[in-house]
Design a protein around this motif. Structure first.
Motif, PDB file in Angstrom:
ATOM      1  N   ALA A  51     -15.106  15.882   2.778  1.00 34.60           N
ATOM      2  CA  ALA A  51     -15.872  17.067   2.743  1.00 34.60           C
ATOM      3  C   ALA A  51     -16.572  17.534   4.170  1.00 34.60           C
ATOM      4  CB  ALA A  51     -16.742  16.946   1.653  1.00 34.60           C
ATOM      5  N   PHE A  52     -17.007  18.549   4.195  1.00 34.90           N
ATOM      6  CA  PHE A  52     -17.671  18.769   5.329  1.00 34.90           C
ATOM      7  C   PHE A  52     -18.993  17.984   5.837  1.00 34.90           C
ATOM      8  CE2 PHE A  52     -21.633  21.471   5.574  1.00 34.90           C
ATOM      9  CZ  PHE A  52     -22.231  21.266   6.718  1.00 34.90           C
ATOM     10  N   TYR A  53     -19.830  17.870   5.009  1.00 38.63           N
ATOM     11  CA  TYR A  53     -21.183  17.086   4.974  1.00 38.63           C
ATOM     12  C   TYR A  53     -20.766  15.596   5.318  1.00 38.63           C
ATOM     13  CZ  TYR A  53     -25.811  15.286   4.876  1.00 38.63           C
ATOM     14  OH  TYR A  53     -27.026  14.752   4.955  1.00 38.63           O
ATOM     15  N   ALA A  54     -19.761  15.079   4.507  1.00 39.62           N
ATOM     16  CA  ALA A  54     -19.533  13.745   4.884  1.00 39.62           C
ATOM     17  C   ALA A  54     -18.869  13.447   6.137  1.00 39.62           C
ATOM     18  CB  ALA A  54     -18.468  13.060   3.652  1.00 39.62           C
ATOM     19  N   ALA A  55     -18.003  14.356   6.402  1.00 43.73           N
ATOM     20  CA  ALA A  55     -17.354  14.336   7.578  1.00 43.73           C
ATOM     21  C   ALA A  55     -18.005  14.429   8.783  1.00 43.73           C
ATOM     22  CB  ALA A  55     -16.177  15.477   7.552  1.00 43.73           C
ATOM     23  N   ALA A  56     -18.799  15.297   8.707  1.00 49.68           N
ATOM     24  CA  ALA A  56     -20.079  15.201   9.805  1.00 49.68           C
ATOM     25  C   ALA A  56     -20.956  14.244  10.019  1.00 49.68           C
ATOM     26  CB  ALA A  56     -20.978  16.573   9.465  1.00 49.68           C
ATOM     27  N   LYS A  57     -21.194  13.507   8.767  1.00 53.32           N
ATOM     28  CA  LYS A  57     -22.052  12.295   8.909  1.00 53.32           C
ATOM     29  C   LYS A  57     -21.277  11.314   9.534  1.00 53.32           C
ATOM     30  CE  LYS A  57     -26.123  13.609   7.916  1.00 53.32           C
ATOM     31  NZ  LYS A  57     -27.301  13.351   8.900  1.00 53.32           N
ATOM     32  N   ALA A  58     -20.082  11.215   8.991  1.00 50.05           N
ATOM     33  CA  ALA A  58     -19.008   9.967   9.436  1.00 50.05           C
ATOM     34  C   ALA A  58     -18.899  10.221  10.942  1.00 50.05           C
ATOM     35  CB  ALA A  58     -17.805  10.245   8.447  1.00 50.05           C
ATOM     36  N   LEU A  59     -18.489  11.295  11.447  1.00 49.71           N
ATOM     37  CA  LEU A  59     -18.333  11.674  12.967  1.00 49.71           C
ATOM     38  C   LEU A  59     -19.360  11.130  13.725  1.00 49.71           C
ATOM     39  CD1 LEU A  59     -16.395  15.061  12.542  1.00 49.71           C
ATOM     40  CD2 LEU A  59     -15.291  12.924  13.774  1.00 49.71           C
ATOM     41  N   LYS A  60     -20.516  11.764  13.305  1.00 49.52           N
ATOM     42  CA  LYS A  60     -21.807  11.262  14.081  1.00 49.52           C
ATOM     43  C   LYS A  60     -21.903   9.593  14.097  1.00 49.52           C
ATOM     44  CE  LYS A  60     -26.654  12.333  14.170  1.00 49.52           C
ATOM     45  NZ  LYS A  60     -27.219  10.980  14.662  1.00 49.52           N
ATOM     46  N   ALA A  61     -21.758   9.176  12.949  1.00 50.55           N
ATOM     47  CA  ALA A  61     -21.691   7.499  12.822  1.00 50.55           C
ATOM     48  C   ALA A  61     -20.600   6.990  14.031  1.00 50.55           C
ATOM     49  CB  ALA A  61     -21.407   7.100  11.758  1.00 50.55           C
ATOM     50  N   LEU A  62     -19.505   7.663  13.897  1.00 52.06           N
ATOM     51  CA  LEU A  62     -18.420   6.895  14.832  1.00 52.06           C
ATOM     52  C   LEU A  62     -18.689   7.342  16.380  1.00 52.06           C
ATOM     53  CD1 LEU A  62     -15.388   8.505  12.868  1.00 52.06           C
ATOM     54  CD2 LEU A  62     -15.540   6.037  13.329  1.00 52.06           C
ATOM     55  N   HIS A  89     -15.366  22.077  17.767  1.00 53.86           N
ATOM     56  CA  HIS A  89     -15.398  21.911  16.140  1.00 53.86           C
ATOM     57  C   HIS A  89     -16.323  20.584  15.848  1.00 53.86           C
ATOM     58  CE1 HIS A  89     -14.067  22.219  12.079  1.00 53.86           C
ATOM     59  NE2 HIS A  89     -13.405  21.211  12.049  1.00 53.86           N
ATOM     60  N   VAL A  90     -16.175  19.622  16.546  1.00 53.56           N
ATOM     61  CA  VAL A  90     -16.830  18.281  16.032  1.00 53.56           C
ATOM     62  C   VAL A  90     -18.330  18.735  16.369  1.00 53.56           C
ATOM     63  CG1 VAL A  90     -17.712  16.129  16.618  1.00 53.56           C
ATOM     64  CG2 VAL A  90     -15.028  16.792  16.666  1.00 53.56           C
ATOM     65  N   ASN A  91     -18.823  19.571  17.409  1.00 58.63           N
ATOM     66  CA  ASN A  91     -20.124  19.977  17.535  1.00 58.63           C
ATOM     67  C   ASN A  91     -20.692  20.814  16.411  1.00 58.63           C
ATOM     68  OD1 ASN A  91     -20.453  18.437  20.015  1.00 58.63           O
ATOM     69  ND2 ASN A  91     -19.975  20.122  21.103  1.00 58.63           N
ATOM     70  N   TYR A  92     -19.841  21.744  15.790  1.00 60.01           N
ATOM     71  CA  TYR A  92     -20.090  22.691  14.950  1.00 60.01           C
ATOM     72  C   TYR A  92     -20.261  21.513  13.550  1.00 60.01           C
ATOM     73  CZ  TYR A  92     -18.928  26.902  17.330  1.00 60.01           C
ATOM     74  OH  TYR A  92     -18.690  28.026  18.080  1.00 60.01           O
ATOM     75  N   LEU A  93     -19.573  20.858  13.374  1.00 61.33           N
ATOM     76  CA  LEU A  93     -19.755  19.895  12.336  1.00 61.33           C
ATOM     77  C   LEU A  93     -21.039  19.258  12.125  1.00 61.33           C
ATOM     78  CD1 LEU A  93     -16.044  18.543  11.600  1.00 61.33           C
ATOM     79  CD2 LEU A  93     -17.349  20.221  10.313  1.00 61.33           C
ATOM     80  N   ILE A  94     -21.219  18.553  13.228  1.00 62.60           N
ATOM     81  CA  ILE A  94     -22.485  17.647  13.431  1.00 62.60           C
ATOM     82  C   ILE A  94     -23.735  18.562  13.190  1.00 62.60           C
ATOM     83  CG2 ILE A  94     -23.850  16.329  14.791  1.00 62.60           C
ATOM     84  CD1 ILE A  94     -21.159  14.911  15.700  1.00 62.60           C
ATOM     85  N   ALA A  95     -23.580  19.844  14.010  1.00 64.48           N
ATOM     86  CA  ALA A  95     -24.896  20.684  14.142  1.00 64.48           C
ATOM     87  C   ALA A  95     -24.976  20.992  12.733  1.00 64.48           C
ATOM     88  CB  ALA A  95     -24.501  21.637  15.079  1.00 64.48           C
ATOM     89  N   GLY A  96     -23.901  21.582  11.855  1.00 59.34           N
ATOM     90  CA  GLY A  96     -23.961  21.985  10.487  1.00 59.34           C
ATOM     91  C   GLY A  96     -24.454  21.135   9.646  1.00 59.34           C
ATOM     92  N   SER A  97     -24.406  19.736   9.608  1.00 59.01           N
ATOM     93  CA  SER A  97     -24.997  18.543   8.926  1.00 59.01           C
ATOM     94  C   SER A  97     -26.322  18.649   8.992  1.00 59.01           C
ATOM     95  CB  SER A  97     -24.130  17.420   9.035  1.00 59.01           C
ATOM     96  OG  SER A  97     -24.535  16.720  10.581  1.00 59.01           O
ATOM     97  N   LEU A  98     -26.995  18.744  10.329  1.00 58.50           N
ATOM     98  CA  LEU A  98     -28.294  18.855  10.545  1.00 58.50           C
ATOM     99  C   LEU A  98     -29.020  19.983   9.859  1.00 58.50           C
ATOM    100  CD1 LEU A  98     -28.501  17.799  14.299  1.00 58.50           C
ATOM    101  CD2 LEU A  98     -28.410  16.189  12.345  1.00 58.50           C
ATOM    102  N   VAL A  99     -28.187  21.171   9.685  1.00 61.05           N
ATOM    103  CA  VAL A  99     -28.990  22.216   9.028  1.00 61.05           C
ATOM    104  C   VAL A  99     -29.119  21.882   7.392  1.00 61.05           C
ATOM    105  CG1 VAL A  99     -28.322  24.493   8.115  1.00 61.05           C
ATOM    106  CG2 VAL A  99     -28.109  23.890  10.570  1.00 61.05           C
ATOM    107  N   VAL A 100     -27.901  21.145   6.731  1.00 62.84           N
ATOM    108  CA  VAL A 100     -27.930  20.756   5.544  1.00 62.84           C
ATOM    109  C   VAL A 100     -29.002  19.627   5.350  1.00 62.84           C
ATOM    110  CG1 VAL A 100     -26.673  19.716   3.646  1.00 62.84           C
ATOM    111  CG2 VAL A 100     -25.495  21.273   5.126  1.00 62.84           C
TER     112      VAL A 100
END
Length: 323
Positions: A51-62, A89-100
């Motif tokens: 999922a988007f949120y889990a993916a973003a959090k995982a990418l940030k941790a990686l 795209h990675v930046n979009y995901l991580i930034a989106g997770s911060l919004v969530v």
């Protein structure tokens, strides 16, 4: 730890030399991963594919823990090779997770269960509670600071919220949910709400006439295939600009532009170059090689030409009587 344990067979095997040692000796260089780091990396990679949120959090941790370092020199190369993700795209995901995180009012602590960023795998295990479709953040009783348990399940739904202040993000999302009839709103609905907020707050247009910018297609279908094309701003509106490229004009919102931040002399050079390319493009029955040249230069956002590029352009202009 069941998920991590099941992946042990994917860890790099120990060499025969290590197996025969009577006294365990661990030698870890700056680029090598420990066994536990390999476990965490494998688990986090699985989250990125979900999922988007889990993916973003995982990418940030990686990224933050540099768990890519044993196989890739940079995080950008790792994401492109492992997941097919561009840096943007990675930046979009991580930034989106911060919004969530902001919409939940948790700064991420709720999803990560307030784990103290341990390196023993406990932190990444909590990510798996998200499920595979983001349902946890929708159903949690403590998520909503907006009076609703409806939260984003797609990065595109929150992308328009990223530039806003935290309080504006929450207000915009609440309004979007209301307009969607209490359901998850589309990215278009959210964008419309953000546009109205900008109209009320009167955010000044940061661009100026003659400035050189590149196009950012984002979610604008009219700009499909135009990523990286540069042009000159010929009109500045309240919330949009008209950009003249070598072959067309586009009136776009300011979020679809990125300034090259050039000096005045460099802007003048690019303006002149754009005019030269447009004159070639306007020639009827021109050879297709002309468009090849213009397209290449029209995606090269540099305030100069190499000697060969200048010679080719001048020769083509002379061929068609423009010099």
């Amino acid at each position: 730890m069941s998920n991590i344990s099941s992946e042990r067979n994917l860890l790099p095997p120990k060499s025969d030399l290590e197996a025969n040692q009577t006294t365990p000796v661990e030698v870890v260089s700056s680029s090598e991963l420990t066994t536990e780091e390999w476990s965490d990396r494998i688990f986090l990679e699985r989250q990125v594919e979900r999922a988007f949120y889990a993916a973003a959090k995982a990418l940030k941790a990686l990224r933050d823990r540099r768990l890519y370092r044993s196989t890739h020199a940079t995080f950008e190369d790792y994401c492109r090779s492992r997941f097919g993700f561009t840096h943007r795209h990675v930046n979009y995901l991580i930034a989106g997770s911060l919004v969530v995180d902001n919409l939940m009012g948790t700064n991420g602590s709720q999803i990560e269960n307030s784990d103290k960023t341990g390196t023993n795998g406990s932190q990444v295990e909590n990510l798996d509670e998200m499920g595979t479709n983001g349902s946890q953040i929708e159903n949690s009783d403590e998520t909503g600071t907006n009076g609703s348990q409806i939260l984003p399940t797609s990065e595109r739904q929150v992308r328009p919220l990223v530039p806003l202040e935290p309080e504006q993000q929450r207000q915009a999302w609440q309004k979007a949910v209301e307009l969607a009839g209490g359901k998850i709103p589309s990215g278009r609905i959210v964008q419309d709400i953000v546009d109205k907020i900008r109209e009320r707050t009167k955010v000044p247009n940061p661009y100026r006439l003659g400035e050189v910018c590149t196009l950012l297609p984002k979610d604008n279908p009219e700009l499909k295939g135009r990523s990286g094309c540069w042009g000159v701003i010929t009109h500045v509106g309240d919330y949009s600009c008209t950009l003249e490229t070598w072959d067309a004009e586009y009136t776009v919102k300011i979020e679809h532009l990125k300034s090259l931040e050039l000096l005045d002399n460099d802007c003048q050079f690019m303006q002149q170059l754009c005019a030269r390319l447009r004159r070639l493009h306007e020639i009827e029955n021109r050879d297709i090689a002309v468009d090849w040249l213009c397209l290449g230069l029209g995606k090269q956002p540099l305030p100069y030409l190499s000697p060969l590029q200048e010679k080719l352009l001048a020769d083509v202009e002379q061929e068609y009587g423009l010099r």
